[in-house]
Design a protein around this motif. Structure first.
Motif, PDB file in Angstrom:
ATOM      1  N   SER A 107     -67.218  28.143  20.390  1.00  8.39           N
ATOM      2  CA  SER A 107     -66.769  27.551  21.654  1.00  8.39           C
ATOM      3  C   SER A 107     -65.895  28.514  22.460  1.00  8.39           C
ATOM      4  O   SER A 107     -65.356  29.483  21.922  1.00  8.39           O
ATOM      5  N   ARG A 128     -54.755  25.832  20.661  1.00  8.22           N
ATOM      6  CA  ARG A 128     -55.598  25.154  21.648  1.00  8.22           C
ATOM      7  C   ARG A 128     -54.893  25.077  23.003  1.00  8.22           C
ATOM      8  O   ARG A 128     -55.518  25.283  24.057  1.00  8.22           O
ATOM      9  N   ARG A 144     -64.561  22.507  29.735  1.00  8.75           N
ATOM     10  CA  ARG A 144     -65.562  23.412  29.166  1.00  8.75           C
ATOM     11  C   ARG A 144     -65.068  24.079  27.884  1.00  8.75           C
ATOM     12  O   ARG A 144     -65.749  24.932  27.317  1.00  8.75           O
ATOM     13  N   ASP A 146     -64.859  23.244  24.824  1.00  9.45           N
ATOM     14  CA  ASP A 146     -65.643  23.119  23.592  1.00  9.45           C
ATOM     15  C   ASP A 146     -67.078  23.613  23.752  1.00  9.45           C
ATOM     16  O   ASP A 146     -67.859  23.562  22.816  1.00  9.45           O
ATOM     17  N   ASP A 147     -67.415  24.094  24.959  1.00  9.34           N
ATOM     18  CA  ASP A 147     -68.775  24.609  25.181  1.00  9.34           C
ATOM     19  C   ASP A 147     -68.877  26.059  24.722  1.00  9.34           C
ATOM     20  O   ASP A 147     -67.909  26.812  24.782  1.00  9.34           O
ATOM     21  N   GLN A 148     -70.082  26.430  24.315  1.00 10.81           N
ATOM     22  CA  GLN A 148     -70.315  27.816  23.935  1.00 10.81           C
ATOM     23  C   GLN A 148     -70.570  28.659  25.177  1.00 10.81           C
ATOM     24  O   GLN A 148     -71.175  28.180  26.141  1.00 10.81           O
TER      25      GLN A 148
END
Lengths: 258, 233
Positions: A107, A128, A144, A146-148
């Protein structure tokens, strides 16, 4: 600006076998200073950057770096642990292709957090929060995290790579064509962001670019390379407004005006 | 007190792309400017006025001569100084109001004007407040302040540029036709700002093609044609 340099490079030379990469490069870089290295493909500018950032061993010459404890060390004679500390913490490296500097299958938050963990941060919540703060600073929406990066546009990926590099508070950042391969509108946004961050954080940076407009906007000083040699160096606006060498005059006169 | 002393400057361009021809620009450029004085470079287009300004600021290198600038109680030669010293002089001692604004994408007019104060350590809000004062004085409508100046008219861009150049206190200030694309009302504002800088003891070197403005601001005119290169017969 401080009165002591951060980096002292003398007679740095790199051969690939019998083929010349770069030769007899000398300069000093001071805290807060941005140096642009310009030249065409094959001029040796990327070889120089990779040698300066200890990704390549030079054939001869040295690069002395002022460590955080004020001791001067030749970066090619560091222990593996010391070199790791430099490349993971005190230095950043922004690649032209973000995929070379990011981990595409974890991520965005982990991409930023990973460098923090490498320097010993263990508290998940704190990591985090720091990651979120940095995503904000490079204008990536919090949702965004946690998005790759695979799902990001080119410009977003490049901004993420910058956040990943700057999160550890490096003193020196190497950049290889940081705006190459991006649309012009995306380039403008990235350049503005880089300019702002470099100014706010007081970073030193060495930026390789073939784009003289990028050099003009970001750098204080520049070196022009041709066939592995630095052929002209000086204050950025002096080199661009009053180029002396035939090759520099050719480069400057080849810029397209809009 | 001498704030800027130009000694025997000479400049020739060598145009390598045109067969290496030499274009002599000027030689023996010598003059002094005192604190609180405005000196205007005179002479026709092509005589080398802009080149002299650029040599004094370090945009152009010089072939020989000195550009001595008062800094920290010394006279420092900018012409032979290393890049870091030139940048220090530009931060503390010598400012430049160029003819055209070099715009940066995405940066608002207000921040373009405030930036020189911010990089010198002024708090951002205070810098923006003073930038607003400058822009008001130059009659730039407030609705434009938050926009990047790239799309502004020539006159609007020039006013942003003037505000940016006048917001700091540099003991030496170079002015490259700061009134060229302004209307009469704004020309008068700039003339007033130059008068104020004089009272504050700033030494100014400028190029003004507008004769009225020149007559109002110039304490002395240095005729650049006297520095023309005498070609060998």
């Amino acid at each position: 600006m401080s009165d002591e340099p951060l980096l002292r490079v003398s007679n740095l030379t790199k051969y690939y076998g019998s083929r010349l990469g770069c030769a007899d490069v000398n300069f000093e870089l001071y805290p807060g200073e941005v140096l642009a290295i310009v030249g065409e493909s094959g001029s040796g500018k990327t070889t120089l950057l990779n040698t300066l950032s200890a990704n390549l061993e030079p054939t001869s010459g040295e690069a002395l770096y002022r460590m955080r404890d004020e001791s001067w060390r030749n970066i090619y004679e560091l222990s593996e642990a010391e070199r790791r500390f430099l490349t993971r913490t005190d230095w950043g490296f922004v690649h032209q292709n973000p995929a070379d500097g990011l981990r595409m299958t974890v991520s965005a938050g982990a991409n930023v957090g990973e460098r923090l963990m490498a320097v010993g941060d263990r508290h998940y919540g704190k990591i985090r929060d720091t990651a979120l703060d940095w995503l904000g600073r490079v204008e990536i929406a919090a949702d965004r995290i946690d998005d790759q990066p695979r799902s990001f546009s080119g410009g977003m990926r490049q901004r993420l790579q910058i956040a990943r590099n700057l999160v550890t508070g490096p003193r020196l950042v190497f950049m290889d064509e940081p705006t190459g391969g991006l649309d012009v509108s995306v380039q403008a946004r990235l350049l503005d962001l880089l300019r702002q961050l470099v100014g706010e954080l007081g970073l030193s940076a060495i930026v390789v670019t073939h784009d003289l407009a990028v050099a003009r906007l970001l750098s204080h000083r520049m070196m022009v390379m041709k066939d592995g040699h630095v052929i002209e160096a000086g204050l950025t606006d002096r080199v661009l407004d009053d180029p002396r060498e035939p090759y520099t005059q050719l480069l400057v006169s080849s810029i397209l005006q809009v | 007190m001498t704030a800027l002393s130009v000694r025997n400057l000479a400049k020739t361009f060598t145009m390598h792309l045109r067969g290496g021809i030499s274009l002599p620009v000027v030689e023996n450029v010598t003059f002094d400017i005192n604190a609180g004085e405005c000196v205007v470079l005179g002479g026709p287009s092509g005589a080398g006025k802009s080149s002299i300004l650029k040599m004094v600021y370090g945009n152009y290198g010089v072939d020989s001569g000195e550009v001595l600038i008062a800094h920290d109680g010394d006279m420092v030669d900018l012409a032979s100084a290393d890049p870091r010293t030139v940048l220090t002089l530009r931060r503390d001692a010598i400012g430049y109001v160029s003819q055209f604004l070099r715009t940066v994408p995405r940066v608002s007019a207000l921040d373009v004007v405030a930036e020189p104060l911010v990089v010198r350590g002024t708090d951002k809000e205070e810098a923006q407040r003073r930038a607003g004062e400058m822009l008001s004085r130059l009659n730039l409508p407030e609705r434009l302040w938050s926009l990047p100046p790239a799309t502004f008219s020539g006159g609007e861009q020039q006013r942003v540029n003037i505000a940016r150049g006048f917001i700091t206190h540099h003991p030496v200030l170079l002015l490259d036709e700061p009134t060229a694309s302004l209307d009469a009302a704004n020309r008068a504002v700039v003339v007033g700002m130059i008068a104020q800088k004089k009272r504050e003891g700033v030494a100014m070197l400028g190029i003004f093609h507008d004769e009225e403005v020149r007559a109002e601001v110039a304490d002395r005119i240095v005729d650049v044609t006297g520095f023309a290169v005498r070609q060998a017969a």
